[in-house]
Design a protein around this motif. Structure first.
Motif, PDB file in Angstrom:
ATOM      1  N   HIS A   1      57.904 -29.381  14.320  1.00  0.00           N
ATOM      2  CA  HIS A   1      57.556 -29.726  12.935  1.00  0.00           C
ATOM      3  C   HIS A   1      57.629 -28.489  12.035  1.00  0.00           C
ATOM      4  CE1 HIS A   1      55.435 -31.922   9.746  1.00  0.00           C
ATOM      5  NE2 HIS A   1      54.719 -30.818   9.584  1.00  0.00           N
ATOM      6  N   LEU A   2      57.028 -27.391  12.469  1.00  0.00           N
ATOM      7  CA  LEU A   2      57.011 -26.172  11.660  1.00  0.00           C
ATOM      8  C   LEU A   2      58.399 -25.547  11.545  1.00  0.00           C
ATOM      9  CD1 LEU A   2      53.646 -24.664  12.921  1.00  0.00           C
ATOM     10  CD2 LEU A   2      54.107 -25.612  10.646  1.00  0.00           C
ATOM     11  N   GLU A   3      59.212 -25.740  12.582  1.00  0.00           N
ATOM     12  CA  GLU A   3      60.594 -25.239  12.548  1.00  0.00           C
ATOM     13  C   GLU A   3      61.400 -26.025  11.500  1.00  0.00           C
ATOM     14  OE1 GLU A   3      63.409 -23.486  16.045  1.00  0.00           O
ATOM     15  OE2 GLU A   3      62.708 -25.546  16.308  1.00  0.00           O
ATOM     16  N   GLN A   4      61.195 -27.333  11.464  1.00  0.00           N
ATOM     17  CA  GLN A   4      61.880 -28.163  10.462  1.00  0.00           C
ATOM     18  C   GLN A   4      61.495 -27.768   9.041  1.00  0.00           C
ATOM     19  OE1 GLN A   4      60.914 -32.188  11.545  1.00  0.00           O
ATOM     20  NE2 GLN A   4      62.261 -32.181  13.329  1.00  0.00           N
ATOM     21  N   LYS A   5      60.271 -27.281   8.855  1.00  0.00           N
ATOM     22  CA  LYS A   5      59.810 -26.835   7.541  1.00  0.00           C
ATOM     23  C   LYS A   5      60.274 -25.410   7.224  1.00  0.00           C
ATOM     24  CE  LYS A   5      55.624 -29.078   6.237  1.00  0.00           C
ATOM     25  NZ  LYS A   5      54.165 -28.945   6.050  1.00  0.00           N
ATOM     26  N   GLY A   6      60.919 -24.759   8.190  1.00  0.00           N
ATOM     27  CA  GLY A   6      61.408 -23.399   7.969  1.00  0.00           C
ATOM     28  C   GLY A   6      60.328 -22.331   8.043  1.00  0.00           C
ATOM     29  N   LEU A   7      59.204 -22.640   8.711  1.00  0.00           N
ATOM     30  CA  LEU A   7      58.088 -21.705   8.758  1.00  0.00           C
ATOM     31  C   LEU A   7      58.056 -20.868  10.035  1.00  0.00           C
ATOM     32  CD1 LEU A   7      55.376 -24.086   7.271  1.00  0.00           C
ATOM     33  CD2 LEU A   7      56.723 -22.327   6.084  1.00  0.00           C
ATOM     34  N   VAL A   8      58.643 -21.398  11.115  1.00  0.00           N
ATOM     35  CA  VAL A   8      58.728 -20.660  12.378  1.00  0.00           C
ATOM     36  C   VAL A   8      60.127 -20.842  12.945  1.00  0.00           C
ATOM     37  CG1 VAL A   8      56.262 -20.983  12.911  1.00  0.00           C
ATOM     38  CG2 VAL A   8      57.953 -22.547  13.901  1.00  0.00           C
ATOM     39  N   GLU A   9      60.452 -19.969  13.890  1.00  0.00           N
ATOM     40  CA  GLU A   9      61.713 -20.145  14.612  1.00  0.00           C
ATOM     41  C   GLU A   9      61.482 -19.827  16.075  1.00  0.00           C
ATOM     42  OE1 GLU A   9      64.375 -17.779  12.336  1.00  0.00           O
ATOM     43  OE2 GLU A   9      63.526 -15.879  13.000  1.00  0.00           O
ATOM     44  N   ARG A  10      62.346 -20.420  16.890  1.00  0.00           N
ATOM     45  CA  ARG A  10      62.312 -20.251  18.344  1.00  0.00           C
ATOM     46  C   ARG A  10      63.510 -19.434  18.777  1.00  0.00           C
ATOM     47  NH1 ARG A  10      60.527 -26.047  20.637  1.00  0.00           N
ATOM     48  NH2 ARG A  10      60.600 -26.625  18.500  1.00  0.00           N
ATOM     49  N   ALA A  11      63.291 -18.639  19.822  1.00  0.00           N
ATOM     50  CA  ALA A  11      64.402 -17.899  20.416  1.00  0.00           C
ATOM     51  C   ALA A  11      64.103 -17.707  21.898  1.00  0.00           C
ATOM     52  CB  ALA A  11      64.567 -16.543  19.740  1.00  0.00           C
ATOM     53  N   VAL A  12      65.155 -17.611  22.680  1.00  0.00           N
ATOM     54  CA  VAL A  12      64.989 -17.321  24.106  1.00  0.00           C
ATOM     55  C   VAL A  12      64.662 -15.842  24.229  1.00  0.00           C
ATOM     56  CG1 VAL A  12      66.164 -17.254  26.332  1.00  0.00           C
ATOM     57  CG2 VAL A  12      66.534 -19.178  24.777  1.00  0.00           C
ATOM     58  N   ASP A  13      63.679 -15.513  25.051  1.00  0.00           N
ATOM     59  CA  ASP A  13      63.300 -14.121  25.293  1.00  0.00           C
ATOM     60  C   ASP A  13      64.430 -13.433  26.041  1.00  0.00           C
ATOM     61  OD1 ASP A  13      62.197 -11.710  26.115  1.00  0.00           O
ATOM     62  OD2 ASP A  13      60.270 -12.593  26.691  1.00  0.00           O
ATOM     63  N   PRO A  14      65.052 -12.401  25.453  1.00  0.00           N
ATOM     64  CA  PRO A  14      66.177 -11.751  26.124  1.00  0.00           C
ATOM     65  C   PRO A  14      65.770 -11.090  27.442  1.00  0.00           C
ATOM     66  CG  PRO A  14      65.669 -10.658  24.033  1.00  0.00           C
ATOM     67  CD  PRO A  14      64.765 -11.842  24.151  1.00  0.00           C
ATOM     68  N   ALA A  15      64.505 -10.736  27.580  1.00  0.00           N
ATOM     69  CA  ALA A  15      64.040 -10.100  28.812  1.00  0.00           C
ATOM     70  C   ALA A  15      63.780 -11.120  29.922  1.00  0.00           C
ATOM     71  CB  ALA A  15      62.768  -9.299  28.537  1.00  0.00           C
ATOM     72  N   HIS A  16      63.433 -12.344  29.541  1.00  0.00           N
ATOM     73  CA  HIS A  16      63.121 -13.414  30.504  1.00  0.00           C
ATOM     74  C   HIS A  16      63.678 -14.712  29.947  1.00  0.00           C
ATOM     75  CE1 HIS A  16      60.663 -10.476  32.333  1.00  0.00           C
ATOM     76  NE2 HIS A  16      59.540 -10.729  31.728  1.00  0.00           N
TER      77      HIS A  16
ATOM     78  N   ASP B   1      60.219 -15.395   7.373  1.00  0.00           N
ATOM     79  CA  ASP B   1      59.689 -14.707   6.186  1.00  0.00           C
ATOM     80  C   ASP B   1      58.886 -15.677   5.325  1.00  0.00           C
ATOM     81  OD1 ASP B   1      60.839 -12.314   6.978  1.00  0.00           O
ATOM     82  OD2 ASP B   1      62.604 -12.529   5.675  1.00  0.00           O
ATOM     83  N   THR B   2      59.413 -16.890   5.172  1.00  0.00           N
ATOM     84  CA  THR B   2      58.707 -17.918   4.397  1.00  0.00           C
ATOM     85  C   THR B   2      57.374 -18.267   5.055  1.00  0.00           C
ATOM     86  OG1 THR B   2      60.798 -18.834   3.647  1.00  0.00           O
ATOM     87  CG2 THR B   2      58.873 -20.271   3.473  1.00  0.00           C
ATOM     88  N   GLY B   3      57.372 -18.402   6.387  1.00  0.00           N
ATOM     89  CA  GLY B   3      56.153 -18.709   7.122  1.00  0.00           C
ATOM     90  C   GLY B   3      55.112 -17.611   6.997  1.00  0.00           C
ATOM     91  N   ARG B   4      55.563 -16.348   7.057  1.00  0.00           N
ATOM     92  CA  ARG B   4      54.646 -15.219   6.939  1.00  0.00           C
ATOM     93  C   ARG B   4      54.030 -15.161   5.539  1.00  0.00           C
ATOM     94  NH1 ARG B   4      57.955 -11.571   7.634  1.00  0.00           N
ATOM     95  NH2 ARG B   4      57.993 -10.715   5.542  1.00  0.00           N
TER      96      ARG B   4
END
Length: 184
Positions: free
Chosen positions: A98-113, A123-126
């Motif tokens: 829900h928050l990703e659709q609103k542009g407030l958070v984003e997900r990413a795969v952890d490059p270390a794991h 930036d908008t979420g912050r």
């Protein structure tokens, strides 16, 4: 100086009824638990009304505030966020969607794991989270206006003891996960 008459609340009425029908019982625990429960409901209602002005639900604020208070770069693993926000992984997934659709958070795969997912504020979420926390604290200040600073400190200390007695721990992991105000 005239002494103020004590005021009575709904819990006084309930405990008086119990004393009348069961004088053999001590309803004083009900006076404490009942007030904590009623205060919780009233405080949560006030918080919800305060956040609604910004079009934000309390659970949205909880996630945004949890990420914000984690400090720069405002990134947590899904597991850390789930624990800090005191919600199940399934509930967190829906919230992040829900928050990703609103542009407030984003997900990413952890490059270390590669099996770990990182959640971060955009930036908008912050910016929104920073505005909300200021507005939120102003609202909480209003809700506690009937207490002096010393009374607030005393109440906070007493409630801390109650929570510790109930098994509350850092990260809110007492007795399993419970929903709660992670941002507060």
């Amino acid at each position: 100086m005239t002494e103020q008459q004590p005021q009575h609340d709904g819990v006084d009425h309930i405990t008086a009824q119990w004393r009348a029908v069961r004088p053999d019982l001590d309803p004083s625990p009900m006076a404490v638990i009942g007030r904590i429960s009623r205060a919780s409901r009233l405080l949560e209602r006030g918080i919800k009304e305060n956040l609604t002005v910004h079009g934000i639900e309390p659970w949205e604020f909880d996630v945004l505030a949890t990420l914000l208070r984690s400090g720069p770069p405002h990134v947590l693993t899904a597991g850390e966020l789930s624990s800090a926000a005191m919600v199940s992984s399934a509930a967190l997934t829906n919230r992040i969607d829900h928050l990703e659709q609103k542009g407030l958070v984003e997900r990413a795969v952890d490059p270390a794991h590669r099996r770990r997912v990182l959640i971060s504020l955009t930036d908008t979420g912050r910016e929104l989270a920073n505005r909300l926390v200021e507005h939120h604290l102003t609202g909480e200040e209003r809700q506690l206006a009937g207490l002096t600073a010393d009374e607030r400190d005393q109440l906070a200390g007493l409630l801390r003891r109650v929570l510790l007695t109930l098994g509350d721990q850092v990260g809110g992991q007492a007795g399993g996960q419970a929903g709660g105000p992670a941002g507060r």
